[in-house]
Design a protein around this motif. Structure first.
Motif, mmCIF file in Angstrom:
data_model
loop_
_atom_site.group_PDB
_atom_site.id
_atom_site.type_symbol
_atom_site.label_atom_id
_atom_site.label_comp_id
_atom_site.label_asym_id
_atom_site.label_seq_id
_atom_site.Cartn_x
_atom_site.Cartn_y
_atom_site.Cartn_z
ATOM 1 N N GLY A 157 64.905 0.399 -47.091
ATOM 2 C CA GLY A 157 63.608 0.746 -46.523
ATOM 3 C C GLY A 157 63.064 -0.284 -45.564
ATOM 4 O O GLY A 157 61.879 -0.264 -45.210
ATOM 5 N N ARG A 158 63.915 -1.188 -45.087
ATOM 6 C CA ARG A 158 63.479 -2.207 -44.132
ATOM 7 C C ARG A 158 64.594 -2.476 -43.135
ATOM 8 O O ARG A 158 65.780 -2.274 -43.429
ATOM 9 C CB ARG A 158 63.109 -3.501 -44.854
ATOM 10 C CG ARG A 158 64.207 -4.073 -45.732
ATOM 11 C CD ARG A 158 63.951 -5.536 -46.040
ATOM 12 N NE ARG A 158 64.011 -6.338 -44.829
ATOM 13 C CZ ARG A 158 63.567 -7.587 -44.754
ATOM 14 N NH1 ARG A 158 63.012 -8.154 -45.807
ATOM 15 N NH2 ARG A 158 63.667 -8.270 -43.628
ATOM 16 N N PRO A 159 64.239 -2.910 -41.929
ATOM 17 C CA PRO A 159 65.273 -3.136 -40.920
ATOM 18 C C PRO A 159 66.142 -4.343 -41.244
ATOM 19 O O PRO A 159 65.731 -5.250 -41.973
ATOM 20 C CB PRO A 159 64.464 -3.374 -39.634
ATOM 21 C CG PRO A 159 63.145 -3.880 -40.109
ATOM 22 C CD PRO A 159 62.891 -3.151 -41.402
ATOM 23 N N VAL A 160 67.350 -4.323 -40.712
ATOM 24 C CA VAL A 160 68.249 -5.466 -40.831
ATOM 25 C C VAL A 160 67.626 -6.644 -40.084
ATOM 26 O O VAL A 160 67.122 -6.483 -38.972
ATOM 27 C CB VAL A 160 69.630 -5.122 -40.238
ATOM 28 C CG1 VAL A 160 70.524 -6.345 -40.222
ATOM 29 C CG2 VAL A 160 70.268 -3.991 -41.030
ATOM 30 N N THR A 161 67.641 -7.823 -40.678
ATOM 31 C CA THR A 161 66.991 -8.985 -40.063
ATOM 32 C C THR A 161 67.830 -9.576 -38.946
ATOM 33 O O THR A 161 67.344 -9.824 -37.840
ATOM 34 C CB THR A 161 66.712 -10.064 -41.129
ATOM 35 O OG1 THR A 161 65.971 -9.480 -42.201
ATOM 36 C CG2 THR A 161 65.908 -11.207 -40.527
ATOM 37 N N ILE A 162 69.120 -9.798 -39.213
ATOM 38 C CA ILE A 162 70.005 -10.446 -38.239
ATOM 39 C C ILE A 162 71.334 -9.704 -38.190
ATOM 40 O O ILE A 162 71.879 -9.338 -39.234
ATOM 41 C CB ILE A 162 70.277 -11.919 -38.621
ATOM 42 C CG1 ILE A 162 68.962 -12.704 -38.709
ATOM 43 C CG2 ILE A 162 71.215 -12.583 -37.617
ATOM 44 C CD1 ILE A 162 69.139 -14.092 -39.325
ATOM 45 N N ALA A 163 71.855 -9.481 -36.989
ATOM 46 C CA ALA A 163 73.183 -8.886 -36.804
ATOM 47 C C ALA A 163 73.982 -9.793 -35.879
ATOM 48 O O ALA A 163 73.470 -10.240 -34.850
ATOM 49 C CB ALA A 163 73.072 -7.490 -36.212
ATOM 50 N N ILE A 164 75.238 -10.057 -36.250
ATOM 51 C CA ILE A 164 76.081 -10.985 -35.488
ATOM 52 C C ILE A 164 77.389 -10.299 -35.123
ATOM 53 O O ILE A 164 78.052 -9.710 -35.980
ATOM 54 C CB ILE A 164 76.388 -12.254 -36.307
ATOM 55 C CG1 ILE A 164 75.088 -12.911 -36.792
ATOM 56 C CG2 ILE A 164 77.222 -13.241 -35.487
ATOM 57 C CD1 ILE A 164 75.313 -13.987 -37.840
#
Length: 207
Positions: free
Chosen positions: A7-14
């Motif tokens: 229910g929340r967006p992904v904080t960091i994507a690499i």
């Protein structure tokens, strides 16, 4: 999937691939995107003291997959999963999930571009052991996404590791092939078709 589950967006994507970053950024505008080799990213720096609830790793699967055939494999690419231990040892995610092809379990030494058959799985077991030494409970399975309502029958290796003392809970199966007896009895729904999400009537794009 992470957003649907939490229910929340992904904080960091690499990711090192600019195309992958662009695609992800288009679908996830609230995520911080880092285009870089995962080895060049300092977990402590990017997390900036924030606790990590979930870290999801998808190391390149081509150098494990049967689809690669007789082509030479790259031991460095096969070794991408070692990065999991770096994150586990520094920022201690409460939950770690790793997804790959089922052959990931055969991870072992490579000699002259070929896996050493007698040592298949040796590196995998060592990696699992080190993850446990860092305080994680580890479970893994080979799953078929279609069994859980996704319109694809591809098998995938899925590993879940937790260090928060809570049990690892796997999803309950909800679907099966249409000719399965348990579908006929009503226990499971039939596998969904890719036709449900792909409009085959549209013309192919010109190249």
């Amino acid at each position: 999937g992470i957003e649907l589950a939490t229910g929340r967006p992904v904080t960091i994507a690499i990711n090192h691939d600019p195309a992958a970053i662009l695609m992800h950024k288009t679908n996830h505008p609230y995520t911080e995107h880092l285009q870089a080799s995962i080895w060049d990213v300092d977990p402590e720096k990017v997390c900036a003291g924030r606790p990590v609830g979930l870290a999801w790793f998808l190391p390149d699967c081509k150098h494990f997959s049967k689809a690669k055939g007789a082509a030479l494999v790259d031991r460095n690419i096969r070794g991408l999963a070692w990065i999991v231990l770096r994150w586990a040892g520094t920022v201690k995610p409460r939950v770690i999930i790793l997804e790959n092809v089922e052959e990931f379990q055969t991870w072992g030494p490579v000699r002259k571009g070929k896996p050493v058959k007698k040592k298949a799985g040796c590196t995998f077991q060592k990696w699992i052991g080190q993850l446990k030494d860092l305080g994680y409970t580890v479970e893994f399975r080979v799953l078929i996404a279609a069994d859980y309502g996704a319109p694809t029958s591809r098998k995938r290796f899925v590993l879940i590791a937790r260090c928060d003392g809570r049990p690892i809970v796997w999803p309950e199966r909800t679907h099966a092939p249409a000719d399965n007896a348990e579908v006929k009895s009503g226990k499971y729904k039939p596998w969904r078709s890719a036709a449900e999400i792909i409009d085959w009537s549209l013309p192919c794009p010109s190249v």
